[in-house]
Design a protein around this motif. Structure first.
Motif, PDB file in Angstrom:
ATOM      1  N   LEU A  12       7.099 -35.652  26.502  1.00  0.00           N
ATOM      2  CA  LEU A  12       6.510 -34.575  27.305  1.00  0.00           C
ATOM      3  C   LEU A  12       7.425 -34.312  28.496  1.00  0.00           C
ATOM      4  O   LEU A  12       7.925 -35.246  29.128  1.00  0.00           O
ATOM      5  CB  LEU A  12       5.111 -34.960  27.804  1.00  0.00           C
ATOM      6  N   VAL A  13       7.604 -33.036  28.801  1.00  0.00           N
ATOM      7  CA  VAL A  13       8.559 -32.670  29.846  1.00  0.00           C
ATOM      8  C   VAL A  13       8.065 -31.403  30.538  1.00  0.00           C
ATOM      9  O   VAL A  13       7.259 -30.650  29.953  1.00  0.00           O
ATOM     10  CB  VAL A  13       9.955 -32.472  29.196  1.00  0.00           C
ATOM     11  N   SER A  14       8.540 -31.168  31.763  1.00  0.00           N
ATOM     12  CA  SER A  14       8.190 -29.905  32.426  1.00  0.00           C
ATOM     13  C   SER A  14       9.433 -29.017  32.500  1.00  0.00           C
ATOM     14  O   SER A  14       9.860 -28.515  31.483  1.00  0.00           O
ATOM     15  CB  SER A  14       7.598 -30.178  33.814  1.00  0.00           C
ATOM     16  N   SER A  48       5.932 -29.290  26.180  1.00  0.00           N
ATOM     17  CA  SER A  48       6.159 -28.978  27.591  1.00  0.00           C
ATOM     18  C   SER A  48       5.131 -27.965  28.076  1.00  0.00           C
ATOM     19  O   SER A  48       4.659 -27.127  27.307  1.00  0.00           O
ATOM     20  CB  SER A  48       7.561 -28.396  27.785  1.00  0.00           C
ATOM     21  N   ASN A  49       4.794 -28.033  29.367  1.00  0.00           N
ATOM     22  CA  ASN A  49       3.923 -27.023  29.962  1.00  0.00           C
ATOM     23  C   ASN A  49       4.712 -25.788  30.398  1.00  0.00           C
ATOM     24  O   ASN A  49       4.161 -24.878  31.008  1.00  0.00           O
ATOM     25  CB  ASN A  49       3.104 -27.607  31.117  1.00  0.00           C
ATOM     26  N   TYR A  75       7.497 -35.188  33.326  1.00  0.00           N
ATOM     27  CA  TYR A  75       6.354 -34.323  33.029  1.00  0.00           C
ATOM     28  C   TYR A  75       5.477 -34.328  34.275  1.00  0.00           C
ATOM     29  O   TYR A  75       4.919 -35.358  34.647  1.00  0.00           O
ATOM     30  CB  TYR A  75       5.595 -34.870  31.820  1.00  0.00           C
ATOM     31  N   LEU A  80       7.058 -39.657  29.187  1.00  0.00           N
ATOM     32  CA  LEU A  80       6.981 -38.567  30.165  1.00  0.00           C
ATOM     33  C   LEU A  80       8.331 -38.455  30.853  1.00  0.00           C
ATOM     34  O   LEU A  80       8.656 -39.233  31.740  1.00  0.00           O
ATOM     35  CB  LEU A  80       5.870 -38.843  31.188  1.00  0.00           C
TER      36      LEU A  80
END
Lengths: 277, 277, 277, 277
Positions: B88-90, B117-118, B166, B163
Motif C-alpha cells: 500500500l502506498v500514497s 494506493s489512495n 501509505y 505500507l
C-alpha cells in the motif's frame, strides 16, 4: 548458576547439532545461546558455539567420543574462569589505558597477568592499576635476547597475548613458541595501508574514512586473520596529527571488542579468516 | 537442493534443541544455519530458527508431537516459496520503487501480488513493472468502504502487507481482519517524533541525526514492535526539505531490510518487541 | 531570487577573502554560504567556495582583475543552470537507476544528456525515462573506434562524464580529449582491493566491512582523487554474492553523493586528493 | 605564530563578510579558516566563525564599531588560552575518565580547574591526575546549600561547566547565577527516552539503536540545545546491563566531542538549537 561454553570446528555433515545437543541434554545442561555456521551448503567446515548452564565443564571427558566420531576440534570453557592476558605495549597509552580501564569496570572477561614494554614511559600508568610492569628493551642487536625474555614472562603464563600498539615485529620463532594466540591492532583499515605510517599514507591518498583492524598475528606482517574493523569519517581538513588522534579512538574500541570477543570464545579461526559469533 | 526453515517460539526449558535437531537428523536433514535466543537465563521464552536441506517441509506432520510436548508455536516454510506481498502506498515513490526494483533484481524473496494506493500518481511506475495497480481512494467519509475494498484485495491473497509510505491510519478492525502481518515505515527514529511531520519536528528540536523505523503495525499509532532502524547524520545547514530528502534514503533501505528479513522468517515477535535472527 | 557560486583555488596569502567579499558586496551580492580551506598555516593553497544571491554571473568580467592579482583559478556558476551529464554503463543497473531516479525526483542538479553502454541490456530502462541511449560496443580490437564514437557523443556536449559501473578502462587519449571531468565508482574501499573482482578479494581476505569509492578518473587505474567513500558491515556469513548485493547499495549511494556534490561545485581538486565543501 | 578566533552572530544582511574580512586584512591578519551560515535565504540570522593568524586579540577594541553597525553579538578568543572547565560528576567514572585522559593527552583545549561530586567514589581517580576534588553532598533537604557551595566553587572561576553524568537536576536559580554555559550528557538519543532510566526504556521499547546526546542545560529537563549525538547498534540479545555498557562508550565519545567543539568556539547557539562549525 555456573555457565560454560562449548566451541566446535569440524567437517560439516548431518547430525552434528543433534549429537551435541543430545549429549548436553543428557548431561542436564540447558543451552542458553547457540550459534552455528557452515562454510558451504555441502562439504564445508562446520562451526558451533554453545553457551549452557546446569552442567560443569567436567562433562568434557564424556564428550571425547563425539569429538572423535565427527573429527572435531572442540573445547569446553568455564565461563567463570577469565582468560589470562599479557599485554605488550610501546609508548602510546590509548589502547593500554582502554583495556586496563575496562578490566577495572568488569567489562573485560580477562585477568591481566602482566604488561611488558620496550619503553619505560607507561610504567606509572600500569602501577596505578596495581599490575606488574616489565621493561624489556629491544634493539636490532638485542632482539633475540629480548624475545627470549618476553617468552620467559608470557609462555605458559597466559591464554592470550595482546599487542596494544607494540611497535616491534615479533619473529616467527617467537610466535611458534609463545603457546597462545596473539592479537594485534593495526592503525589502518587493512589491507589498505599495511606497514608503517598508515595515517601519513591515508593523508596522501586522500581517503574519506580511516580505520583500524584487530587481527591475529601470523608471520606475514599485517596479514593475519581479521577479527574486527571499524572506520571514522575524515575530511581534507584533517592533517596527519588529527588523523592520528581520530584514529586512536577507533583503535582502542576495535582492539577492546576483539579482545573481549576472543575472551568469550566467540572468535573461531577459519583458514586466513575468522568466524565471529 | 531444496532448503527449508523451521521457526519456533516456546517456553524455555532444557532439551528443546536436542529434541528438534534429533527430529531433523532422523528426517535426513542437514542443518545449515541455526540461531537461538532465550529471553532469560531461566524461565524465559525460547526462540529458534533453523535452516536445513535434505528434507522437505512434508516432515511437518511428524513434528506436531514435539510441538505439543514443548508447547511450541512452530512453523515450517519451504525456502523456494516466496512470500506473497501486497504493497500500500500514497504519493511518495521512493519506498515503492526500492521494493519493486529489488524484486526485479532478485534481491527480495517475495512475490508482489499487487500495489494499492489512495492516489493515482504511481500507477505508471507500477505498470512499468507489469504489476497490478489498484486505486482505492480514501476520504474521512468513505474510510469504512475503502478498507472493505482493501480487505477484498488483500485478505487471503497475501502473506504480508507493506505500507510503503501509505499515509492513512488503518483501523483496528482492518488489522483484525487482514489475516497477515503489516509492516510500516515511519520516517523518524521512534519513539522520537511519532505522529505527523517528523522531519519538521526534527528540525525544530535541532537533532544531529535523523532516522527511520520499520515496525509491525498495531492499533496504537507508531507503537508496534520495531524490526529495524537506522540513522543518518545531519547538521544545522539541512532545512526540512533536505532532511526529507536525506531521510528518504534511510526509509527505503530500512524498509527493504525489514521486508527481506520478514520474508526470510528471520523476525520473531516477542511481546512488544522483536527478535531478529 | 537567482543564486550563483564562485569557486576559487590560488596560492594562500592575506587579504583574499577581503578582496573577494568586497567585490561581491560592491556588486550587490549577499553571501549565503561560504566555505574556505587553507592547506597549510602558511604558504599553502587557498580554496574558497561562496554561494551568493542578488547578483548574476555577469559580474564575472569585473572579477578578472582580482583573479589575476591573486593568481587564481576561479569560476562563477549560475545555480539555476544544471550541469550536463553523460552516463556510461555496462550491464549492472543499480548505479544508473539510482542516478536517473534521483534526477526524476529533482534530487540531482543535473541534466542527463545521454546514456551510452557497451551492451544493450539497459536500453529499455533508459527509454522509460525518455532519455537517449547509445549502444557503443567495445572489443579489444575495436577499442579505438569505440572511444572515437564515445568522444563524438560526449566531447563538447557535457560538463561531466559519469562511469556508473562502466567496466571498460578508458585510455589516456580519451581522457585527454573528453574535455570534462570523469567520475568513476569503484566497488571497494580504495586503496584496498583495486583492480578486478574486489568482492572476491574481500571475501578471501575476510574483512569485516566492505566499501565503495567514487573518484575522478586519471590514467592510473583506480588511483584518481577520491571524492567520497562509505562502508557497510559484513560477516563471515556473507558469501561473494551477498557481498556484491550489499556492496551495490553502497556503490549507488556513494556515486550519487559524489555526482551531486560535483554538480554543486563543492568538489575542488587538490593534487591527487580533493577538498569537498 | 599566534592564532585567534572571531565568532559572530547577527541579523543577516549584505556586506558583513566584506566588512569583517576587510577589518582583519587591515589589521594584518591571515584568515586560515572561515565558516559561515545564514539561517534563511533572506532576513535570517547570520553566523560566522573565523580563525586567523598574524594579529592578536588586542584588535578587538577596534572592532566595536563594526559590531555596533551590524548589531552583532561578537567575541574574540586567543586560541592559545584554554577554556577553564569545571566538571561535576556522581558515581559513574567513564565520562570523567575520558575527559581527564584526553586532557592529559593534549586532545582537549581546556584547563580542568576542579572536579566536584556529590559522592566520594571518584576522589582517587581525580587525585591521580593531580586535580582538585571537592565533595559536595546533596540531599533533598540540603539542595539549596549544596548549590550555594557549588556556586562558590565554580561561578567566576570557569568558562564552562560539564555535567559528566552528574545525576542531580540543577535549579533554574543555579543556572542563572553560574555565569557560564553548562553542558550535560544524556544517555539516550533525545528526544527519545528523556528522564530517568533511558536504557530500561530502550529495552522495553525494543529499539535497534541506542544513543547519547550532549546538550546545553536549560531549566527544562533534557530539552536544551543539542550539540552532538551518536548511536550504536544493539539487538534483542542486549539486556539493560549490556545496553548500559554499550551506551557508556557512546556517552563518553559524544560528551568529549561536544566539550572539545565548545572549547574551540565552534558551537553557536541559535534559539533552541545549535550551529556547529
Amino acid at each position: 548458576m555456573s555457565a560454560a561454553r562449548l566451541v566446535i570446528t569440524c567437517p560439516d555433515r548431518p547430525g552434528i547439532i543433534s549429537a551435541v545437543s543430545g549429549f548436553l541434554a543428557a548431561a542436564g545442561a540447558n543451552i542458553v545461546r547457540s550459534d552455528q555456521y557452515s562454510s558451504d551448503p555441502a562439504g564445508g567446515t562446520f562451526f558451533l558455539r554453545m553457551e549452557f548452564t546446569g552442567a560443569g565443564t567436567d562433562i568434557a571427558g564424556g564428550f571425547a567420543q563425539i569429538g572423535e566420531r565427527f573429527d572435531m576440534d572442540w573445547r569446553f570453557w568455564d565461563a567463570a574462569v577469565p582468560k589470562r592476558v599479557a599485554i605488550l605495549v610501546s609508548r602510546e597509552d590509548h589502547c593500554l589505558q582502554e583495556l586496563l580501564w575496562r578490566r577495572r569496570r568488569d567489562e573485560l572477561d580477562a585477568e591481566v597477568v602482566l604488561v611488558a614494554s620496550n619503553h619505560e614511559d607507561l610504567r606509572s600508568d600500569v602501577d596505578a592499576y596495581g599490575l606488574p610492569f616489565h621493561h624489556v628493551p629491544v634493539s636490532p642487536e638485542t632482539k633475540p635476547e629480548s624475545e627470549a625474555r618476553l617468552l620467559e614472562l608470557v609462555a605458559g603464563h597466559c591464554d592470550l597475548v595482546v599487542l596494544a600498539r607494540y611497535m616491534q615485529i615479533l619473529s616467527g620463532d617467537f610466535l611458534d613458541r609463545v603457546g597462545a594466540p596473539v592479537i594485534n591492532i593495526h592503525h589502518s583499515f587493512l589491507p589498505a595501508f599495511a606497514g608503517t605510517a598508515p595515517y601519513t599514507q591515508a593523508r596522501e591518498r586522500g581517503v574519506k574514512l580511516i580505520g583500524a583492524t584487530a587481527h591475529y598475528v601470523t608471520e606475514e606482517l599485517d596479514a593475519g586473520p581479521i577479527i574486527e574493523q571499524d572506520v571514522i569519517r575524515v575530511s581534507h581538513r584533517d592533517d596527519v596529527a588529527t588523523l592520528t588522534r581520530l584514529g586512536s579512538d577507533i583503535e582502542r574500541l576495535v582492539l577492546s571488542r576483539a579482545v573481549q570477543w576472543h575472551c568469550e570464545d566467540r572468535v573461531l579461526r577459519h583458514g586466513e579468516t575468522t568466524v565471529v559469533f
